[in-house]
Design a protein around this motif. Structure first.
Motif, PDB file in Angstrom:
ATOM      1  N   TYR A  52      -3.161   6.052  -0.333  1.00 42.77           N
ATOM      2  CA  TYR A  52      -4.063   6.440   0.747  1.00 42.77           C
ATOM      3  C   TYR A  52      -4.794   7.726   0.400  1.00 42.77           C
ATOM      4  O   TYR A  52      -5.976   7.881   0.662  1.00 42.77           O
ATOM      5  CB  TYR A  52      -3.299   6.569   2.075  1.00 42.77           C
ATOM      6  CG  TYR A  52      -2.895   5.218   2.626  1.00 42.77           C
ATOM      7  CD1 TYR A  52      -3.786   4.484   3.394  1.00 42.77           C
ATOM      8  CD2 TYR A  52      -1.659   4.662   2.325  1.00 42.77           C
ATOM      9  CE1 TYR A  52      -3.448   3.234   3.884  1.00 42.77           C
ATOM     10  CE2 TYR A  52      -1.307   3.409   2.804  1.00 42.77           C
ATOM     11  CZ  TYR A  52      -2.206   2.693   3.588  1.00 42.77           C
ATOM     12  OH  TYR A  52      -1.883   1.460   4.043  1.00 42.77           O
ATOM     13  N   ALA A  72      -4.253  -0.223  -0.206  1.00 45.13           N
ATOM     14  CA  ALA A  72      -4.448   0.787   0.834  1.00 45.13           C
ATOM     15  C   ALA A  72      -5.833   0.632   1.451  1.00 45.13           C
ATOM     16  O   ALA A  72      -6.005   0.655   2.672  1.00 45.13           O
ATOM     17  CB  ALA A  72      -4.292   2.186   0.232  1.00 45.13           C
ATOM     18  N   SER A  90       0.808  -1.212   0.000  1.00 46.06           N
ATOM     19  CA  SER A  90       0.000   0.000   0.000  1.00 46.06           C
ATOM     20  C   SER A  90       0.849   1.272   0.000  1.00 46.06           C
ATOM     21  O   SER A  90       0.329   2.346  -0.239  1.00 46.06           O
ATOM     22  CB  SER A  90      -0.943   0.003   1.205  1.00 46.06           C
ATOM     23  OG  SER A  90      -0.231   0.223   2.392  1.00 46.06           O
TER      24      SER A  90
END
Lengths: 286, 303, 422
Positions: free
Chosen positions: A68, A255, A48
């Motif tokens: 993110y 993420a 992620s």
């Protein structure tokens, strides 16, 4: 206390301590188990924060928090809030209904009890997937599509059977004398349940509520069919949104996966010791 | 108001909500499904509705070779093997975590915490990550096995008919083993020490003690856990569908994915409902057996 | 009591005020990942049409059709829907889409009906026009020039046999994967496209028009031959067994394989080709990306691929079909597509002819010129989706040796025949 002390000193550890190979083997085994347990999740976490270009590369690694940012820009925060809202309300309703029913099942004798209890228990084995289309048709008629009422009601419905099952088992460990004493003191049955018995069964209720929450937190099929408006969507829908037809944003998926797993983990940490015991508490005792 | 009438009112009041949920969310949809299963309803023709075809779908189903393979996959692989493996591994792992060695090195608590990680992972995420790990070309597991020389060529775990079921079961085990382990661990910790001590005094070795003290004590937990796993797994759709899409071919098709394929991919709602009814029927038979053999004893004070 | 009532009324008024300014509220369901850019396009539309406000919804393509069918059947769903080229006919017949014939007559779009590509696919069995072609593309081959060079190959394959030779040579000379194609049989399998390209270029087709009706346009032997041909890549090892587990043409295994040079040849839509090239350029800044695109191989007849794409349709339950048509008019403007949806090509001949594909992507331009529509496949009574899935399953079944080529071919043929007979 004394017995535990004794056993640790001369009992269980006794045979093993004499054999260093066994100790080493056990430690190695434990370590391998650890890897098996956490490696996939660690891999998600690492993935992620890698750039899309190097995500699947074995040679290069570029750190980034872009994924993110992407998911929260795509409304993932909203999806989490929606999920929490739906799941918490549904858990409360489901638990209250289940506490009421399990109390009556546990304490009262009445005609048709076997049948009713039996059908509640059988509900656990029900293939929910066959509910999707009929419920969709029903909800359309009464205006429950794209409304949390329908989704919450469905979640209550799918979590009730297991909750009742757990709570009836748990109630068996709550002495009946407690109810009797309360009745003697002039409590109504309703008061007895909520002010006397409920506090005693609270650990069981917490465990039950947690199982219900987990079931709903990851539910996908109902949410997919019943919610189509973006601002209503729940987290599992938000997650699959990153699987496009022509391309999958794997970084965003990772993420989002990390963010999805976290809330459940946070619930688990403080509750872990209560959860596992509760599952078969009734069984072990009975 | 006399006590009995008062009691009855209380019972009705307390059971009314659950009863309503059962009727609306289980009774009504099942009845509607039964009706669908007797028609040729298609998702493309939902406006007009389907025409009545009687038991045609059931006849088709019971004479189709693919159906029996699907049934076998569901009963043997998805449910049978995966449940047995989880029970055995769960018990083994619980014993390991409960062992004096781990306690001595203070590893029990951290092990328990690590167990929460797979458990807290949503199934969708679990499948996604394992698909990457098991991937035939870029997957870590293949790279690892090739590096240590176990295999010469990458194995497409989820595409090869010899490995696809073990791979699927690995995913299911990873995601759900912690619950089994922690349940058994709780059971192990409730074994009274006196029992072990008494057995030890009689000169019983660890193996003898396991079979004559620990296992009997855990047996109720094992039975209940086994049954819960059967219910949860038999109906499960997400693992197989997301990991293999019922493939390669229809090699890993199970009843739940068959309902999905027939109903939502091929749009034959009628046929899909028939599969659903068969599935519910199998579970009902299983449920009745469970009820007679286990629940009546498990809830003997209740029923 | 009065107070409560007033408060409630105020609350309702406040709640509704968002809609006060716009006379029409419509919902647009868009299934591609570019929802941010699409929202920007809708904002521009709202500025242009202050009386209409548009809510953007997104939905996963894999579930989009079943969901819309369910919704349409019960009077729900968005006003404007994003659908595949091959859906409008079925959806129109199911009563899910609004016929657009009058709109076309009264307020034709862009350069007119005839300028739109594949608009025949939008015509339902009852003559209603159920969709407006929005974007289009087709597939072509993508080669790694550096790997071809290493393997001593000078030119892309002209026919299917050459393709297999190239694939084998790459594997023998460099140890890499030759033509790596997804052989998996999941929903919406890639093998469906490959099989059809193979059949079409050899003069057969799964479905053909037959007088007034439709029939299979292929023999069992021809199906089996295609199965054997594609299976030989796995059997000979230049397309690894692991590709049996890969169903999607956009699978990371292929994107990454082509990017890092584990694989020499792929078949992809333009979007993936660009994605691969962009990923390569990002990893090797300043270098020229070693890729060329080329036409899909020919067989006994010329190369042929399908004209893919997306349409826009209006829900038959829509309360605002006029506003929906305005939105469709806006979204099909070539300059709007170029501005907000640049990964896609407009499904209109005039603007398409003006697009410069560049040298690397020229194979796609050539291929687009010869691409065909699904034609009889979509006109006939069999649903393309069902044939697609059945084809994927039977090829998969043959590839894993569960059925022989002949058995699998026979079963596929019979299933399709049954579908056409209905």
């Amino acid at each position: 206390m004394a017995s535990v002390f004794t056993r640790n000193k001369e009992g269980g550890g006794h045979a093993i301590r004499r054999n260093p190979y066994a100790t080493v083997a056990l430690l190695v085994l434990t370590f391998l188990v650890w890897i098996f347990l956490v490696f996939p999740v660690v891999w998600i976490l690492i993935g992620s924060v890698r750039t899309s270009e190097t995500l699947f590369s074995t040679t290069s690694f570029d750190f980034t928090l872009d994924h993110y940012k992407t998911i929260f820009r795509a409304g993932f925060g909203r999806f989490i809030a929606n999920s929490l809202f739906v799941c918490l309300i549904a858990v409360v309703i489901s638990t209250v209904i289940s506490v009421m029913a399990s109390y009556v099942f546990s304490r009262k004798r009445f005609r048709g009890k076997r049948w009713l209890f039996g059908s509640v228990i059988l509900g656990q084995m029900f293939p929910w997937i066959i509910l999707v289309t009929p419920l969709f048709v029903l909800f359309a008629k009464i205006g429950f599509l794209n409304s949390y009422i329908g989704l919450i009601a469905s979640y209550v419905a799918i979590s009730i059977p297991f909750s009742v099952y757990l709570l009836v088992g748990y109630l068996e460990s709550v002495p009946r004398e407690l109810d009797e004493a309360a009745t003697m003191d002039g409590c109504t049955q309703f008061q007895t349940l909520w002010t006397i018995v409920f506090p005693v069964m609270l650990p069981g209720v917490v465990a039950t509520a947690t199982y219900s929450f987990l079931l709903m937190w990851t539910e996908f099929l109902f949410a997919l069919a019943f919610l189509t408006r973006t601002n209503l969507k729940t987290m599992p829908l938000g997650l699959v949104q990153f699987f496009g037809e022509q391309n999958v944003d794997w970084g965003a998926v990772m993420a989002a996966s990390a963010v999805t797993t976290l809330p459940a983990l946070m619930i688990f940490l403080p509750l872990q010791s209560k959860l596992a015991g509760g599952l078969t508490a009734g069984a072990v005792k009975g | 108001m006399n006590v009995e009438a008062h009691d009855r009112r209380f019972i009705v009041l307390m059971l009314a909500p659950i009863f309503l949920f059962l009727v609306f969310f289980y009774g009504y949809p099942t009845a509607l499904n039964l009706y669908y299963s007797l028609t040729d309803l298609s998702l493309l023709g939902m406006k007009e509705g389907g025409t009545y075809v009687g038991l045609e779908h059931y006849a088709d189903l019971l004479t189709s070779k693919d159906f029996y393979r699907t049934l076998w996959n569901t009963l043997f692989w998805l449910t049978g093997v995966s449940v047995v493996i989880r029970l055995v591994l769960g018990l083994g792992l619980a014993l390991l975590l409960n062992s004096a060695t781990l306690k001595r090195y203070r590893l029990t608590t951290i092990s328990r915490l690590l167990l929460l990680v797979p458990w807290a992972t949503p199934p969708i995420v679990a499948v996604v990550v394992w698909r990457w790990l098991l991937d035939g070309r870029q997957g870590m597991i293949n790279k690892f096995l090739m590096n240590i020389g176990v295999i010469d060529e990458p194995v497409a775990f989820l595409a090869n008919v010899n490995t696809v079921w073990p791979a699927l079961i690995t995913i299911i085990v990873w995601n759900t083993l912690p619950l089994v382990t922690l349940t058994f661990l709780a059971g192990l910790q409730s074994v009274p020490d006196e029992l072990h001590e008494a057995a030890e005094m009689d000169g019983a070795g660890p193996i003898h003690r396991f079979f004559h003290v620990t296992l009997p004590h855990l047996m109720p937990s094992i039975v209940i856990m086994g049954l819960l796993l059967v219910f949860w797994t038999f109906n499960n759709f997400i693992y197989v569908w997301l990991a293999t899409g019922a493939g390669p071919g229809l090699f890993t098709n199970v009843l739940a994915t068959d309902i999905y394929i027939k109903g939502f991919v091929d749009f034959h709602l009628g046929y899909s409902s028939a599969v659903g009814m068969v599935m519910a029927g199998i579970m009902a038979i299983f449920g009745v057996i469970y009820f007679r053999l286990v629940a009546l004893r498990e809830f003997k004070d209740v029923l | 009591m009065t107070f409560k009532f007033t408060a409630a009324a105020t609350a309702i008024a406040l709640f509704a005020s968002g809609a006060v300014w716009a006379d029409s509220n419509i919902i647009f369901r868009f299934n591609d990942p570019e929802s941010e850019a699409m929202r920007a396009a809708l904002d521009e539309f709202e500025v242009e049409n202050p009386d209409i406000s548009v809510e953007l919804q997104s939905f996963a393509w894999s579930e989009a059709r079943q969901q819309f069918l369910r919704e349409a059947a019960v009077g729900e769903g968005p006003d404007v829907v994003h659908i595949a080229f091959v859906w409008p006919r079925d959806l129109g017949t199911a009563g899910a889409l609004y016929p657009l014939n009058e709109f076309w007559e009264e307020a034709p779009l862009q350069a007119g009906y005839d300028d739109f590509i594949a608009s025949n696919l939008a015509i339902g069995a009852d003559g209603g026009i159920y969709g407006v072609p929005w974007t289009t593309d087709t597939w072509a081959m993508l080669y790694r020039t550096d790997i071809m060079e290493d393997a001593g190959i000078t030119a892309p394959a002209k026919n299917w046999d050459e393709l297999r030779d190239i694939s084998r040579t790459i594997h023998e000379e460099t140890g890499k994967i030759g033509f790596g194609f997804p052989a998996g049989s999941g929903v919406q399998s890639t093998i469906w496209f490959l099989a059809n390209y193979y059949w079409w270029s050899n003069g057969s087709a799964l479905v053909k028009a037959d007088g007034d009706g439709f029939d299979v346009g292929i023999t069992e032997a021809q199906i089996a031959e295609a199965m054997e041909y594609f299976d030989s890549y796995m059997k000979e090892g230049h397309n690894p067994q692991s590709m049996l587990g890969v169903t999607d043409w956009y699978d990371p295994a292929i994107i990454e394989g082509m990017t890092n040079g584990d694989q020499g040849v792929a078949i992809v839509p333009p979007q993936q080709a660009r994605e691969i090239i962009a990923a390569y350029e990002k990893r090797h800044p300043g270098e020229e990306a070693p890729f060329i695109s080329a036409m899909v191989p020919a067989g006994s007849e010329a190369s042929s691929t399908h004209l893919g794409g997306r349409m826009l349709g209006i829900n038959s339950n829509s309360d605002e079909p006029e506003a929906a048509w305005k939105l469709i008019e806006f979204l099909t403007r070539p300059e709007i597509i170029a501005k907000y949806y640049g990964n896609q090509f407009p499904a209109q001949q005039t603007p398409l002819a003006q697009i410069d594909f560049g040298a690397t992507m020229s194979g796609f331009a050539e291929q687009l010129a010869v691409a065909r529509t699904w034609g009889a496949y979509s006109d006939g009574p069999a649903q393309i989706g069902s044939m697609w899935n059945e084809t994927g399953r039977m090829f998969g079944s043959a590839f894993i040796g569960e059925r022989s080529y002949d058995e699998a071919a026979e079963e596929l043929l019979n299933t399709v025949k049954d579908m056409l007979d209905k």
